[in-house]
Structure formats: C-alpha cells, structure tokens
Design a protein around this motif. Structure first.
Motif, PDB file in Angstrom:
ATOM      1  N   ASP A 138     -11.329   6.241  -4.567  1.00  0.00           N
ATOM      2  CA  ASP A 138      -9.976   5.880  -4.985  1.00  0.00           C
ATOM      3  C   ASP A 138      -9.978   4.799  -6.066  1.00  0.00           C
ATOM      4  N   GLY A 139     -11.153   4.502  -6.612  1.00  0.00           N
ATOM      5  CA  GLY A 139     -11.238   3.599  -7.746  1.00  0.00           C
ATOM      6  C   GLY A 139     -11.418   2.134  -7.403  1.00  0.00           C
ATOM      7  N   PHE A 140     -11.615   1.807  -6.125  1.00  0.00           N
ATOM      8  CA  PHE A 140     -11.778   0.407  -5.738  1.00  0.00           C
ATOM      9  C   PHE A 140     -12.985   0.248  -4.827  1.00  0.00           C
ATOM     10  N   THR A 141     -13.681  -0.889  -4.999  1.00  0.00           N
ATOM     11  CA  THR A 141     -14.839  -1.201  -4.153  1.00  0.00           C
ATOM     12  C   THR A 141     -14.701  -2.640  -3.645  1.00  0.00           C
ATOM     13  N   LEU A 142     -15.216  -3.611  -4.378  1.00  0.00           N
ATOM     14  CA  LEU A 142     -15.161  -5.006  -3.936  1.00  0.00           C
ATOM     15  C   LEU A 142     -13.743  -5.578  -3.950  1.00  0.00           C
ATOM     16  N   ALA A 143     -12.823  -4.909  -4.631  1.00  0.00           N
ATOM     17  CA  ALA A 143     -11.430  -5.365  -4.649  1.00  0.00           C
ATOM     18  C   ALA A 143     -10.540  -4.465  -3.799  1.00  0.00           C
ATOM     19  N   HIS A 144     -11.147  -3.651  -2.969  1.00  0.00           N
ATOM     20  CA  HIS A 144     -10.376  -2.705  -2.162  1.00  0.00           C
ATOM     21  C   HIS A 144      -9.453  -3.435  -1.184  1.00  0.00           C
ATOM     22  N   ARG A 145      -8.264  -2.886  -0.973  1.00  0.00           N
ATOM     23  CA  ARG A 145      -7.326  -3.528  -0.039  1.00  0.00           C
ATOM     24  C   ARG A 145      -7.740  -3.326   1.413  1.00  0.00           C
ATOM     25  N   ASP A 146      -8.574  -2.301   1.678  1.00  0.00           N
ATOM     26  CA  ASP A 146      -9.078  -2.049   3.029  1.00  0.00           C
ATOM     27  C   ASP A 146     -10.272  -2.976   3.278  1.00  0.00           C
ATOM     28  N   LYS A 147     -10.130  -3.858   4.239  1.00  0.00           N
ATOM     29  CA  LYS A 147     -11.166  -4.857   4.497  1.00  0.00           C
ATOM     30  C   LYS A 147     -12.499  -4.218   4.867  1.00  0.00           C
ATOM     31  N   ALA A 148     -12.463  -3.122   5.637  1.00  0.00           N
ATOM     32  CA  ALA A 148     -13.707  -2.481   6.061  1.00  0.00           C
ATOM     33  C   ALA A 148     -14.454  -1.889   4.863  1.00  0.00           C
TER      34      ALA A 148
ATOM     35  N   PRO B 283     -16.293  -0.676 -10.751  1.00  0.00           N
ATOM     36  CA  PRO B 283     -15.377   0.155 -11.543  1.00  0.00           C
ATOM     37  C   PRO B 283     -13.915  -0.049 -11.199  1.00  0.00           C
ATOM     38  N   ASP B 284     -13.610  -1.028 -10.375  1.00  0.00           N
ATOM     39  CA  ASP B 284     -12.276  -1.169  -9.795  1.00  0.00           C
ATOM     40  C   ASP B 284     -11.177  -1.273 -10.850  1.00  0.00           C
ATOM     41  N   GLY B 285     -10.145  -0.449 -10.655  1.00  0.00           N
ATOM     42  CA  GLY B 285      -9.019  -0.474 -11.579  1.00  0.00           C
ATOM     43  C   GLY B 285      -8.067   0.674 -11.314  1.00  0.00           C
ATOM     44  N   MET B 286      -7.078   0.824 -12.169  1.00  0.00           N
ATOM     45  CA  MET B 286      -6.047   1.845 -11.984  1.00  0.00           C
ATOM     46  C   MET B 286      -5.800   2.607 -13.282  1.00  0.00           C
ATOM     47  N   LYS B 287      -5.445   3.855 -13.117  1.00  0.00           N
ATOM     48  CA  LYS B 287      -5.208   4.743 -14.248  1.00  0.00           C
ATOM     49  C   LYS B 287      -3.889   4.452 -14.942  1.00  0.00           C
ATOM     50  N   ASP B 288      -2.854   4.103 -14.165  1.00  0.00           N
ATOM     51  CA  ASP B 288      -1.527   3.947 -14.743  1.00  0.00           C
ATOM     52  C   ASP B 288      -0.972   2.552 -14.459  1.00  0.00           C
ATOM     53  N   LEU B 289       0.296   2.384 -14.719  1.00  0.00           N
ATOM     54  CA  LEU B 289       0.937   1.078 -14.619  1.00  0.00           C
ATOM     55  C   LEU B 289       0.656   0.405 -13.283  1.00  0.00           C
ATOM     56  N   THR B 290       0.322  -0.881 -13.336  1.00  0.00           N
ATOM     57  CA  THR B 290      -0.072  -1.632 -12.148  1.00  0.00           C
ATOM     58  C   THR B 290       0.914  -2.776 -11.926  1.00  0.00           C
ATOM     59  N   VAL B 291       1.475  -2.834 -10.727  1.00  0.00           N
ATOM     60  CA  VAL B 291       2.462  -3.866 -10.426  1.00  0.00           C
ATOM     61  C   VAL B 291       1.788  -5.181 -10.049  1.00  0.00           C
ATOM     62  N   ASP B 292       0.815  -5.104  -9.134  1.00  0.00           N
ATOM     63  CA  ASP B 292       0.152  -6.328  -8.659  1.00  0.00           C
ATOM     64  C   ASP B 292      -1.266  -6.388  -9.221  1.00  0.00           C
ATOM     65  N   ARG B 293      -1.433  -7.146 -10.286  1.00  0.00           N
ATOM     66  CA  ARG B 293      -2.752  -7.322 -10.882  1.00  0.00           C
ATOM     67  C   ARG B 293      -3.489  -8.534 -10.312  1.00  0.00           C
ATOM     68  N   PHE B 294      -2.755  -9.357  -9.586  1.00  0.00           N
ATOM     69  CA  PHE B 294      -3.315 -10.620  -9.098  1.00  0.00           C
ATOM     70  C   PHE B 294      -4.123 -10.448  -7.813  1.00  0.00           C
ATOM     71  N   ALA B 295      -3.547  -9.755  -6.833  1.00  0.00           N
ATOM     72  CA  ALA B 295      -4.192  -9.641  -5.525  1.00  0.00           C
ATOM     73  C   ALA B 295      -5.578  -8.990  -5.605  1.00  0.00           C
ATOM     74  N   PRO B 296      -5.761  -7.886  -6.369  1.00  0.00           N
ATOM     75  CA  PRO B 296      -7.113  -7.320  -6.458  1.00  0.00           C
ATOM     76  C   PRO B 296      -8.122  -8.303  -7.035  1.00  0.00           C
ATOM     77  N   ARG B 297      -7.671  -9.128  -7.969  1.00  0.00           N
ATOM     78  CA  ARG B 297      -8.596 -10.105  -8.543  1.00  0.00           C
ATOM     79  C   ARG B 297      -8.906 -11.225  -7.554  1.00  0.00           C
ATOM     80  N   GLN B 298      -7.955 -11.564  -6.727  1.00  0.00           N
ATOM     81  CA  GLN B 298      -8.234 -12.517  -5.661  1.00  0.00           C
ATOM     82  C   GLN B 298      -9.282 -11.954  -4.706  1.00  0.00           C
ATOM     83  N   ARG B 299      -9.128 -10.656  -4.365  1.00  0.00           N
ATOM     84  CA  ARG B 299     -10.095 -10.028  -3.446  1.00  0.00           C
ATOM     85  C   ARG B 299     -11.469  -9.924  -4.089  1.00  0.00           C
TER      86      ARG B 299
END
Length: 418
Positions: free
Chosen positions: A143-153, A187-203
């Motif tokens: 789904d395009g996320f690894t170390l910044a994934h919202r799923d803690k596991a 490779p973490d990121g999004m294909k289209d418009l992103t609302v919350d750019r801050f939280a993934p960078r915090q993670r």
C-alpha cells in the motif's frame, strides 16, 4: 600497444607537470578511492528471496536483455567478470533480498549467516561490503508505506527488518576490516493529493530513531538515510523528502545519502555536497544518471558526474564521502553496464585529481575570474586519457574499448546459456 601507452603517459606527465600537477601523486590518491558497485544491476533488482516477484516502491527495470543472473552464484560470476575489467579499488553494495538460504526467511529475521557466502567471496577479492534494508517488493509494502505506516504492527515489522540489517552490516565491517555503510531508503508516499503530510513524517522520524537507537561500532558500521523526490505510485507525496532526510541526518548526526536521480530535473547533487558536508558527519553518494523524471540510467562521463568528482577532490572530502553507484538497465548487457558506469565514475575522479586546484583557488581568491575561466577550459584539453590508460595497464585491465570483446565472449559462452 603497451609501449605506445607508456610513451603517451610520459608525454602527458610532462604536460601536466607544466601546470603544476603531479600525475603520479594523482594516481596514488586514485588508488585509495573505492567505488561501491551495486549488485542489483546484475539481476534487475529481483534478489533471491522471491526472484519472480514484481518490483514495487516506484522501482522499475525495463528491458529483457538475455543473461540475467538467476542466483547468487551466477551474480558473483558476473561481478567477477565486470570487476576484472575495472581498474582500481572497488566495493560491493548488497540489498537484503540478496540473502542465500535453503528455506524462506522473513525479512525481520535475516541474519549474518544468510550472507556468509558473500563475505567469503569478498574476502577472496579483498573487497568491502555495503548494505541496504529492502523496504519494497513485499506484501507488507503493497500500500506504499513501510516505516511510516499507520499500522503499528506493519511499522514494527519494517523497524525490525532495518535493525536486523544493521547487525548484518556491522558483521560485514567486522569480518572484512572495513566499515559497511548501510543506507536506509523507504518508498513511503502517496499517488494523489495528501491531506496529512505531517503524521507520516512523525512516524518515520520515530521509526528511524528506534532503528538507530542501538549504538554500533563505527569501525564496523555506518548509517545513512536517503531521500527521493517521488516514485511511481508516490508522485504527489514522498514522506522521506530531501528536506526531511537532510534535517534528520543533521539533527541525529548520521550519514546523508545524495542520489543523483532523486531530485528535481533542474537540481544537481554536486551543488549540495559542500553545503551538506557542513552539517552531517558523512555523505554517501549514489552516482546515477537521471533522464527527465526517470533516474537510474547507466552513468556517463557527463558534466554532472564530473562536477560530483570535482567537489570531492576540490574540497578534500576523501574521508567524509563514500562513493557508490545506483543504476539498472535491463535493455543492454548488464555486465557492460557495470563496466561503463564504474569506469566513468573513476575517469571523473581521475580528471578531478589532475586539475591544478591550488592554482585555480588562488586565482579565485585574487578575483582573477578571467584567468580562472581560461585555465578551467584549457584543462579540459590536457591529455588525461593517456594517464587513464597507463593506470589501466598498471591494474592489468584493458585500457580502451577492448574490454567489450571480453564481455561479448562472456555473453556468447555464459550468458546465452541461461
């Protein structure tokens, strides 16, 4: 031919001496500058974990040239051939997916033993090894996320993978007597418009802090983080941007990786080296060749490759900069790609070492910009090629394009049988 090369070198030595450059001194320095070749050119970034799996994370190898390495034995044989045609010191950069095991190994469970054959091979060839965790081409990165994934596991899985990779890297350095530089790129990121750019960078920041929390001996292991502007599937937002990675490396005092293909087409990393070197303890350079928005083409002896080499030499960053390559081309002979790219990187370093830098700096300090420009341009016409060919002879590798004959012979008798 040998006699002609030797004669040409003596004439070139006199020409360079006339402008205050000692060619023997330049070659002695060149003998101390290894270029870290990248294993993934040989098999199109497939690795041996699941070599039939599709590439993800914005990575794409195009072309279907025959002879791709299918296992580690074939890859090492191809590297042997390529390295036999490249002068001077070299290293090898491995990704975690190039492990060797008789059974499947989860990425968060990889161990030094899974790279034992690589270490033995490196010892035989007196090479250092560098390393990378592989945070792409995996079900938990789909789904395009690894170390910044919202799923803690899921995030923890990738954290554990990177921690395991650090131990493997440290084992390389300890066994081979040369520190392994481990580069973390996600490779973490999004294909289209992103609302919350801050939280993934915090993670991502928290995840990296966790990964680097264990202090490892810098004589064995060095950390670096790498940014990217965008990738396929992450066109609109990249968590690990240039600003993020520069800020992280500066604040945490870890290495910063600058990849020539990871910035805007109008940006060049040669201009970033002296600025970043003021703030970070070390730099890892991934010399590549971007074409428009696509990076990772075979390195040419072009203006930017030369400018990168000049920055290393002019600023005397030999102990602070680690030089690596990062390109993959499946449309041409893969061994030839290694040889062309690595020889070009070394040619650029030699040309930079043959520059009368002290004289040029003095002219600049005197505000004599006319003389500076004139000498810079005249320098381009001096016979550096004769010095290169002499160095090739000393290293027992072909001095000119005759190396291609050996690659074509290898293609006919080895690669064509795969």
């Amino acid at each position: 031919m040998t006699k002609l090369i030797e004669q040409a070198y003596e004439l070139a030595r006199e020409r360079f001496a006339a402008v205050g450059v000692d060619t023997e001194q330049a070659l002695a320095r060149l003998d101390t500058l290894p270029v870290s070749m990248h294993c993934w050119q040989g098999d199109d970034v497939r690795g041996f974990e699941n070599p039939q799996g599709a590439l993800t994370g914005g990575i794409q190898a195009t072309g279907n040239y025959p002879g791709r390495a299918r296992n580690a034995t074939e890859l090492r044989a191809d590297l042997d051939k390529a390295m036999s045609l490249i002068p001077g010191p070299k290293r090898l950069n491995l990704h975690a997916i190039y492990l060797e095991s008789d059974r499947p190994v989860a990425r968060d469970a990889i161990e030094p033993q899974h790279f034992a054959h690589w270490v033995e091979w490196a010892k035989q060839h007196q090479l250092g090894l560098d390393f990378n965790p592989t945070c792409f081409s995996h079900p938990l990165s789909e789904d395009g996320f690894t170390l910044a994934h919202r799923d803690k596991a899921i995030r923890q899985f990738w954290i554990d993978h990177c921690k395991a990779s650090r131990h493997i890297s440290a084992s390389f350095g300890k066994q081979l007597g040369s520190p392994s530089v481990m580069n973390v790129w996600v490779p973490d990121g999004m294909k289209d418009l992103t609302v919350d750019r801050f939280a993934p960078r915090q993670r991502l920041m928290a995840a990296l802090d966790d990964i680097f929390s264990e202090k490892l001996d810098p004589q064995h292991h060095l950390d670096a983080v790498e940014s990217k502007l965008f990738g396929i599937g992450a066109e609109s937002y990249t968590v690990g941007s240039g600003e993020f990675c520069l800020g992280y490396a500066t604040s945490r005092q870890v290495g910063l990786t600058l990849d020539a293909g990871h910035f805007h087409p109008t940006e060049v990393i040669s201009d970033k080296i002296s600025a970043a070197a003021l703030y970070v303890p070390r730099l890892l350079l991934h010399i590549s060749r971007p074409v428009r928005w696509d990076s990772d083409h075979v390195v040419l002896l072009d203006d930017e490759t030369q400018a990168i080499a000049h920055e290393i030499v002019r600023q005397q960053l030999f102990d602070k900069v680690h030089i690596g390559l990062d390109f993959f081309d499946a449309s041409i002979n893969r061994i030839a790609a290694w040889v062309i790219g690595t020889r070009n990187a070394k040619k650029a370093l030699l040309r930079a070492l043959l520059e009368p830098t002290d004289q040029l700096r003095q002219l600049e300090n005197q505000s004599d910009y006319t003389s500076r420009l004139a000498l810079l341009e005249e320098q381009k016409s001096l016979p550096w090629q004769a010095v290169w060919e002499s160095w090739c002879l000393r290293n027992d590798v072909p001095a000119d394009a005759r190396w291609l004959n050996e690659v074509q012979h290898y293609q006919q008798h080895i690669l064509s049988q795969r």
